[in-house]
Design an enzyme around this catalytic site. Structure first.
Site, PDB file in Angstrom:
ATOM      1  N   TYR A   1       0.851  -1.199   0.000  1.00 14.21           N
ATOM      2  CA  TYR A   1       0.000   0.000   0.000  1.00 14.21           C
ATOM      3  C   TYR A   1       0.879   1.239   0.000  1.00 14.21           C
ATOM      4  O   TYR A   1       1.497   1.574   1.001  1.00 14.21           O
ATOM      5  CB  TYR A   1      -0.915  -0.038   1.233  1.00 14.21           C
ATOM      6  CG  TYR A   1      -1.832   1.162   1.427  1.00 14.21           C
ATOM      7  CD1 TYR A   1      -2.064   2.107   0.434  1.00 14.21           C
ATOM      8  CD2 TYR A   1      -2.502   1.345   2.641  1.00 14.21           C
ATOM      9  CE1 TYR A   1      -2.915   3.176   0.622  1.00 14.21           C
ATOM     10  CE2 TYR A   1      -3.357   2.422   2.843  1.00 14.21           C
ATOM     11  CZ  TYR A   1      -3.559   3.333   1.830  1.00 14.21           C
ATOM     12  OH  TYR A   1      -4.403   4.404   2.029  1.00 14.21           O
TER      13      TYR A   1
ATOM     14  N   LYS B   1      -1.410  -1.428  -4.068  1.00 14.81           N
ATOM     15  CA  LYS B   1      -2.491  -0.436  -4.010  1.00 14.81           C
ATOM     16  C   LYS B   1      -1.786   0.885  -4.241  1.00 14.81           C
ATOM     17  O   LYS B   1      -1.076   1.395  -3.378  1.00 14.81           O
ATOM     18  CB  LYS B   1      -3.173  -0.472  -2.644  1.00 14.81           C
ATOM     19  CG  LYS B   1      -4.165   0.635  -2.450  1.00 14.81           C
ATOM     20  CD  LYS B   1      -5.045   0.330  -1.263  1.00 14.81           C
ATOM     21  CE  LYS B   1      -5.498   1.555  -0.500  1.00 14.81           C
ATOM     22  NZ  LYS B   1      -5.967   2.656  -1.314  1.00 14.81           N
TER      23      LYS B   1
ATOM     24  N   ASP C   1      -9.963   8.494  -6.359  1.00 15.53           N
ATOM     25  CA  ASP C   1     -11.242   8.146  -6.985  1.00 15.53           C
ATOM     26  C   ASP C   1     -11.624   9.096  -8.125  1.00 15.53           C
ATOM     27  O   ASP C   1     -12.314   8.701  -9.062  1.00 15.53           O
ATOM     28  CB  ASP C   1     -12.365   8.126  -5.929  1.00 15.53           C
ATOM     29  CG  ASP C   1     -12.000   7.257  -4.728  1.00 15.53           C
ATOM     30  OD1 ASP C   1     -10.882   6.711  -4.704  1.00 15.53           O
ATOM     31  OD2 ASP C   1     -12.829   7.133  -3.815  1.00 15.53           O
TER      32      ASP C   1
HETATM   33  C1  NAY Z   1      -7.743   3.662   2.190  1.00 12.89           C
HETATM   34  O1  NAY Z   1      -6.757   3.087   2.589  1.00 12.89           O
HETATM   35  O2  NAY Z   1      -8.706   3.886   2.867  1.00 12.89           O
HETATM   36  C2  NAY Z   1      -7.777   4.121   0.797  1.00 12.89           C
HETATM   37  O3  NAY Z   1      -8.086   3.386  -0.079  1.00 12.89           O
HETATM   38  C3  NAY Z   1      -7.409   5.464   0.472  1.00 12.89           C
HETATM   39  C4  NAY Z   1      -8.045   5.971  -0.812  1.00 12.89           C
HETATM   40  C5  NAY Z   1      -8.655   7.303  -0.539  1.00 12.89           C
HETATM   41  N1  NAY Z   1      -7.589   8.230  -0.187  1.00 12.89           N
HETATM   42  C6  NAY Z   1      -7.452   8.708   1.040  1.00 12.89           C
HETATM   43  C7  NAY Z   1      -6.302   9.631   1.273  1.00 12.89           C
HETATM   44  O4  NAY Z   1      -8.205   8.432   1.900  1.00 12.89           O
HETATM   45  O5  NAY Z   1     -10.502   6.934  -1.942  1.00 12.89           O
HETATM   46  C8  NAY Z   1      -9.446   7.821  -1.710  1.00 12.89           C
HETATM   47  C9  NAY Z   1      -9.982   9.225  -1.427  1.00 12.89           C
HETATM   48  O6  NAY Z   1     -10.783   9.227  -0.300  1.00 12.89           O
HETATM   49  C10 NAY Z   1     -10.800   9.719  -2.622  1.00 12.89           C
HETATM   50  O7  NAY Z   1      -9.997   9.745  -3.770  1.00 12.89           O
HETATM   51  C11 NAY Z   1     -11.402  11.094  -2.384  1.00 12.89           C
HETATM   52  O8  NAY Z   1     -10.389  12.021  -2.180  1.00 12.89           O
END
Ligand code: NAY
Length: 290
Positions: free
Chosen positions: A133, A161, A187
């Protein structure tokens, strides 16, 4: 191990304790309504780094008992404390999670050798599929293409990831490691991730946008974008030589080899050396091999 997966949030009670009822509802909603392919449990969205070990284990147990085998389950078990990461990993494995994932160790500025030994130790002591990750925006840790290669060569490491926005790097990684899985993690760039060769995406917003996200991903997969990616990969091989040697200089030189007078550079630009010219001429082979 592909498609749209939700980075699962964790509902808490007002006093900070785990809200089991809420967690079960969120799990079901994602599976039944959002129709996602999988759940990524205990990530950034899950606020895992704010929880103690026993609560993190409790979350894993509840999610597994609610989801059963309906979707792919990935447990993010990374922790700065290696023994805790291994214990969480073994718990997830015993519960029946399909894969583990671990954040690159953060806060201290660990060397790549230290980061590699972290994954080595977790994979050796859990012996379960592992997804690295990487989220440089939060950890500050960037991994080079070569170093990704070393991590992906470790036994049990099945993918990344990739919560990074450098998509040309992702395209190159997928080309170099076609059998590994790469999940996008921004996203708002799902379309771009899909076009760039990601096998899927893991994100917080799919708890609300699961259907749309599936739509975006499927639309990209069923058109002829694979061809576009192959072409982009060829282009990028050329671009990387151009950037190494000097973009304008090497374009001029290659044009000259093709009988076109690209001319010289204007002072203070320098002309390239004989050795650099030879390097630039590799481009001609790449272009003629298409
Ligand atoms: C996780 O480990 O929870 C993730 O997958 C992180 C992915 C998310 N990024 C963060 C920094 O939380 O889904 C994204 C993010 O929320 C989305 O792009 C909206 O900004």
């Amino acid at each position: 191990m592909n498609g749209i997966m939700t980075a699962l949030l964790t509902p808490f009670n007002e006093d900070g304790t785990l809200n089991e009822k809420g967690l079960r509802e969120v799990v079901r909603y994602n599976i039944d309504e959002m129709k996602v392919n999988g759940l990524y449990v205990g990530g950034s969205t899950g606020e895992a780094f704010l929880m103690d070990e026993s609560t993190r284990k409790e979350v894993l147990r509840i999610v597994k008992s609610e989801a059963g085998s309906d979707v792919t389950l990935i447990a993010q078990i990374g922790s700065l404390n290696i023994e805790e990461a291994v214990r969480l990993g073994n718990e997830a494995k015993e519960l029946g999670f399909d894969a583990l994932s671990a954040i690159t160790p953060y806060y201290y500025k660990f060397s790549f050798e230290e980061i590699k030994s972290y994954y080595q130790r977790i994979t050796e002591e859990t012996n379960h599929p592992m997804i690295v990750y990487s989220i440089p925006v939060l950890t500050g840790t960037e991994i080079t293409i070569e170093n990704y290669g070393e991590l992906l060569a470790l036994p049990n490491v099945i993918g990344v990831k990739y919560s990074d926005t450098n998509l040309s790097k992702l395209t190159k990684l997928k080309e170099l490691h076609p059998d590994k899985v790469f999940f996008g993690g921004a996203d708002d760039m799902l379309l771009q991730f899909a076009v760039s060769g990601a096998d899927g995406a893991i994100g917080s917003t799919y708890s609300l946008l699961g259907k749309e996200a599936n739509g975006v991903f499927n639309a990209v997969q069923t058109s002829s974008l694979q061809e576009a990616r192959d072409l982009q990969n060829r282009m990028n091989k050329v671009i990387s030589i151009l950037e190494d040697v000097g973009v304008y200089q090497s374009i001029k030189h290659v044009l000259k080899q093709n009988g076109i007078d690209g001319g010289y550079m204007k002072f203070p630009f320098r002309e390239i050396s004989a050795e650099e010219k030879k390097e630039a001429e590799k481009i001609i082979d790449i272009l003629s091999s298409g």
